[in-house]
Enzyme design. Sequence first.
Site, PDB file in Angstrom:
ATOM      1  N   LYS A  10      18.800  19.338   4.002  1.00 20.02           N
ATOM      2  CA  LYS A  10      19.270  18.339   3.088  1.00 20.02           C
ATOM      3  C   LYS A  10      20.791  18.286   3.053  1.00 20.02           C
ATOM      4  O   LYS A  10      21.379  17.348   2.543  1.00 20.02           O
ATOM      5  CB  LYS A  10      18.797  18.678   1.658  1.00 20.02           C
ATOM      6  CG  LYS A  10      17.341  18.811   1.457  1.00 20.02           C
ATOM      7  CD  LYS A  10      17.090  19.266  -0.004  1.00 20.02           C
ATOM      8  CE  LYS A  10      15.775  19.985  -0.074  1.00 20.02           C
ATOM      9  NZ  LYS A  10      15.576  20.603  -1.399  1.00 20.02           N
ATOM     10  N   GLY A  11      21.407  19.342   3.615  1.00 21.50           N
ATOM     11  CA  GLY A  11      22.858  19.507   3.450  1.00 21.50           C
ATOM     12  C   GLY A  11      23.699  18.342   3.934  1.00 21.50           C
ATOM     13  O   GLY A  11      24.768  18.074   3.393  1.00 21.50           O
TER      14      GLY A  11
ATOM     15  N   GLU B 292      25.369  17.089  10.917  1.00 23.44           N
ATOM     16  CA  GLU B 292      25.125  18.325  10.161  1.00 23.44           C
ATOM     17  C   GLU B 292      26.262  18.569   9.177  1.00 23.44           C
ATOM     18  O   GLU B 292      27.385  18.112   9.374  1.00 23.44           O
ATOM     19  CB  GLU B 292      24.977  19.484  11.171  1.00 23.44           C
ATOM     20  CG  GLU B 292      24.819  20.861  10.590  1.00 23.44           C
ATOM     21  CD  GLU B 292      23.592  21.066   9.718  1.00 23.44           C
ATOM     22  OE1 GLU B 292      23.402  20.293   8.761  1.00 23.44           O
ATOM     23  OE2 GLU B 292      22.851  22.033   9.971  1.00 23.44           O
ATOM     24  N   ASP B 293      25.959  19.285   8.115  1.00 22.25           N
ATOM     25  CA  ASP B 293      26.974  19.571   7.107  1.00 22.25           C
ATOM     26  C   ASP B 293      27.997  20.592   7.585  1.00 22.25           C
ATOM     27  O   ASP B 293      29.196  20.394   7.489  1.00 22.25           O
ATOM     28  CB  ASP B 293      26.323  20.038   5.780  1.00 22.25           C
ATOM     29  CG  ASP B 293      25.335  21.198   5.952  1.00 22.25           C
ATOM     30  OD1 ASP B 293      25.116  21.678   7.090  1.00 22.25           O
ATOM     31  OD2 ASP B 293      24.766  21.630   4.922  1.00 22.25           O
TER      32      ASP B 293
ATOM     33  N   ASP C 228      28.090  27.338  10.804  1.00 23.05           N
ATOM     34  CA  ASP C 228      28.535  28.641  10.292  1.00 23.05           C
ATOM     35  C   ASP C 228      28.296  29.666  11.396  1.00 23.05           C
ATOM     36  O   ASP C 228      29.099  29.787  12.313  1.00 23.05           O
ATOM     37  CB  ASP C 228      27.741  28.913   9.010  1.00 23.05           C
ATOM     38  CG  ASP C 228      28.149  30.184   8.296  1.00 23.05           C
ATOM     39  OD1 ASP C 228      29.263  30.669   8.537  1.00 23.05           O
ATOM     40  OD2 ASP C 228      27.351  30.709   7.486  1.00 23.05           O
TER      41      ASP C 228
ATOM     42  N   LYS D  24      33.052  26.478  10.498  1.00 20.74           N
ATOM     43  CA  LYS D  24      33.542  27.796  10.067  1.00 20.74           C
ATOM     44  C   LYS D  24      33.504  28.708  11.288  1.00 20.74           C
ATOM     45  O   LYS D  24      32.580  29.517  11.424  1.00 20.74           O
ATOM     46  CB  LYS D  24      32.532  28.361   9.044  1.00 20.74           C
ATOM     47  CG  LYS D  24      32.981  28.429   7.613  1.00 20.74           C
ATOM     48  CD  LYS D  24      32.101  29.412   6.855  1.00 20.74           C
ATOM     49  CE  LYS D  24      31.350  28.768   5.733  1.00 20.74           C
ATOM     50  NZ  LYS D  24      30.504  29.718   4.977  1.00 20.74           N
TER      51      LYS D  24
ATOM     52  N   PHE E 135      32.391  30.548   1.089  1.00 23.31           N
ATOM     53  CA  PHE E 135      31.123  29.873   0.826  1.00 23.31           C
ATOM     54  C   PHE E 135      31.448  28.638  -0.008  1.00 23.31           C
ATOM     55  O   PHE E 135      31.962  28.743  -1.114  1.00 23.31           O
ATOM     56  CB  PHE E 135      30.111  30.781   0.113  1.00 23.31           C
ATOM     57  CG  PHE E 135      28.747  30.176   0.145  1.00 23.31           C
ATOM     58  CD1 PHE E 135      27.939  30.324   1.269  1.00 23.31           C
ATOM     59  CD2 PHE E 135      28.280  29.399  -0.907  1.00 23.31           C
ATOM     60  CE1 PHE E 135      26.688  29.714   1.336  1.00 23.31           C
ATOM     61  CE2 PHE E 135      27.038  28.793  -0.849  1.00 23.31           C
ATOM     62  CZ  PHE E 135      26.237  28.957   0.270  1.00 23.31           C
ATOM     63  N   VAL E 136      31.154  27.470   0.571  1.00 21.86           N
ATOM     64  CA  VAL E 136      31.539  26.209  -0.085  1.00 21.86           C
ATOM     65  C   VAL E 136      30.311  25.418  -0.529  1.00 21.86           C
ATOM     66  O   VAL E 136      29.226  25.553   0.044  1.00 21.86           O
ATOM     67  CB  VAL E 136      32.418  25.349   0.853  1.00 21.86           C
ATOM     68  CG1 VAL E 136      33.782  25.984   1.060  1.00 21.86           C
ATOM     69  CG2 VAL E 136      31.736  25.089   2.193  1.00 21.86           C
TER      70      VAL E 136
ATOM     71  N   ASP F 262      24.844  23.231  -0.771  1.00 24.68           N
ATOM     72  CA  ASP F 262      24.305  23.822  -2.000  1.00 24.68           C
ATOM     73  C   ASP F 262      24.476  25.320  -2.067  1.00 24.68           C
ATOM     74  O   ASP F 262      24.719  25.997  -1.064  1.00 24.68           O
ATOM     75  CB  ASP F 262      22.796  23.537  -2.096  1.00 24.68           C
ATOM     76  CG  ASP F 262      21.995  24.416  -1.131  1.00 24.68           C
ATOM     77  OD1 ASP F 262      22.341  24.475   0.064  1.00 24.68           O
ATOM     78  OD2 ASP F 262      21.027  25.077  -1.580  1.00 24.68           O
TER      79      ASP F 262
ATOM     80  N   ARG G 162      24.906  20.144  -4.865  1.00 28.56           N
ATOM     81  CA  ARG G 162      24.912  19.166  -3.767  1.00 28.56           C
ATOM     82  C   ARG G 162      25.537  17.839  -4.197  1.00 28.56           C
ATOM     83  O   ARG G 162      26.048  17.091  -3.374  1.00 28.56           O
ATOM     84  CB  ARG G 162      23.475  18.868  -3.304  1.00 28.56           C
ATOM     85  CG  ARG G 162      22.777  20.025  -2.611  1.00 28.56           C
ATOM     86  CD  ARG G 162      21.539  19.490  -1.896  1.00 28.56           C
ATOM     87  NE  ARG G 162      20.574  20.523  -1.550  1.00 28.56           N
ATOM     88  CZ  ARG G 162      20.622  21.263  -0.444  1.00 28.56           C
ATOM     89  NH1 ARG G 162      21.585  21.104   0.423  1.00 28.56           N
ATOM     90  NH2 ARG G 162      19.688  22.165  -0.203  1.00 28.56           N
TER      91      ARG G 162
HETATM   92  P1  IMP Z   1      24.229  28.487  10.486  1.00 25.80           P
HETATM   93  O1  IMP Z   1      24.650  29.863  10.026  1.00 25.80           O
HETATM   94  O2  IMP Z   1      25.320  27.855  11.336  1.00 25.80           O
HETATM   95  O3  IMP Z   1      22.910  28.495  11.146  1.00 25.80           O
HETATM   96  O4  IMP Z   1      24.131  27.603   9.176  1.00 25.80           O
HETATM   97  C1  IMP Z   1      22.926  27.418   8.551  1.00 25.80           C
HETATM   98  C2  IMP Z   1      23.031  26.627   7.298  1.00 25.80           C
HETATM   99  O5  IMP Z   1      23.545  27.476   6.299  1.00 25.80           O
HETATM  100  C3  IMP Z   1      23.935  25.406   7.272  1.00 25.80           C
HETATM  101  O6  IMP Z   1      23.347  24.248   7.807  1.00 25.80           O
HETATM  102  C4  IMP Z   1      24.120  25.267   5.776  1.00 25.80           C
HETATM  103  O7  IMP Z   1      23.027  24.561   5.213  1.00 25.80           O
HETATM  104  C5  IMP Z   1      24.118  26.690   5.319  1.00 25.80           C
HETATM  105  N1  IMP Z   1      25.508  27.153   5.086  1.00 25.80           N
HETATM  106  C6  IMP Z   1      26.323  27.828   5.896  1.00 25.80           C
HETATM  107  N2  IMP Z   1      27.511  28.050   5.319  1.00 25.80           N
HETATM  108  C7  IMP Z   1      27.444  27.459   4.103  1.00 25.80           C
HETATM  109  C8  IMP Z   1      28.382  27.316   3.016  1.00 25.80           C
HETATM  110  O8  IMP Z   1      29.537  27.752   3.040  1.00 25.80           O
HETATM  111  N3  IMP Z   1      27.895  26.649   1.930  1.00 25.80           N
HETATM  112  C9  IMP Z   1      26.643  26.126   1.836  1.00 25.80           C
HETATM  113  N4  IMP Z   1      25.767  26.227   2.831  1.00 25.80           N
HETATM  114  C10 IMP Z   1      26.161  26.888   3.953  1.00 25.80           C
HETATM  115 MG    MG Z   2      22.273  22.600   6.725  1.00 22.28          MG
END
Ligand code: IMP
Ligand code: MG
Length: 183
Positions: A44-45, A100-101, A104, A132, A153-154, A160, A166
Amino acid sequence: MIDSTTIKEVLISEEQLQQRVKELAKQISDDYKGEEVVLVCVLKGAVMFFADLARYVEGDVSLDFISCSSYGSSTVSSGVVRIMKDLDKPVEGKHVVVVEDIVDTGNTLHYLLENLKSRNAKSVRLVALLNKPDRRTAEVKVDYQGFEIPDYFVVGYGLDFAEKYRNLPFVGILNEKVYQDKV
Ligand code: IMP
Ligand code: MG
């Protein structure tokens, strides 16, 4: 709503977001001129970013939605990804832009991009509002990036913590106290 005990600081303002989103949409419109493109929202991000971006991308555009879950705690993702809701339409032979939002660790996108490529899309690119890079463990090519941010962490503008925040129109740094109390 902006209360320093929950949101420590506004990292990216509503105005900055809106301006950058229009710039990204212009770039995408120019790159896909005359081509059909499927914009894929990662729920949903990405929902706020997707809705704003999509309305400024010009051309032959269709929209689709996918939802994945990455197991782990609420602030740290694991490497295991599962598709909870798949795309409605096949993407074979189509240009796909995944929206994508945040990237990370990169685990979610690494899995998702490979998955979409294996469906024989004509091309698969990624637009991520936030990047990030400090926490990257899986390789992901971010073709279009909104903002590079440090390891905070944002929340807000779709992002969210435990399904909250959100709806904020800006991206803010979550006060550590909020998640320290809950983990
Ligand atoms: P990944 O670690 O790149 O697989 O990220 C997985 C998911 O974690 C992202 O799509 C976000 O939904 C969530 N996420 C990662 N970092 C943050 C943050 O700083 N705030 C909120 N959600 C996050
Ligand atoms: Mg996401």
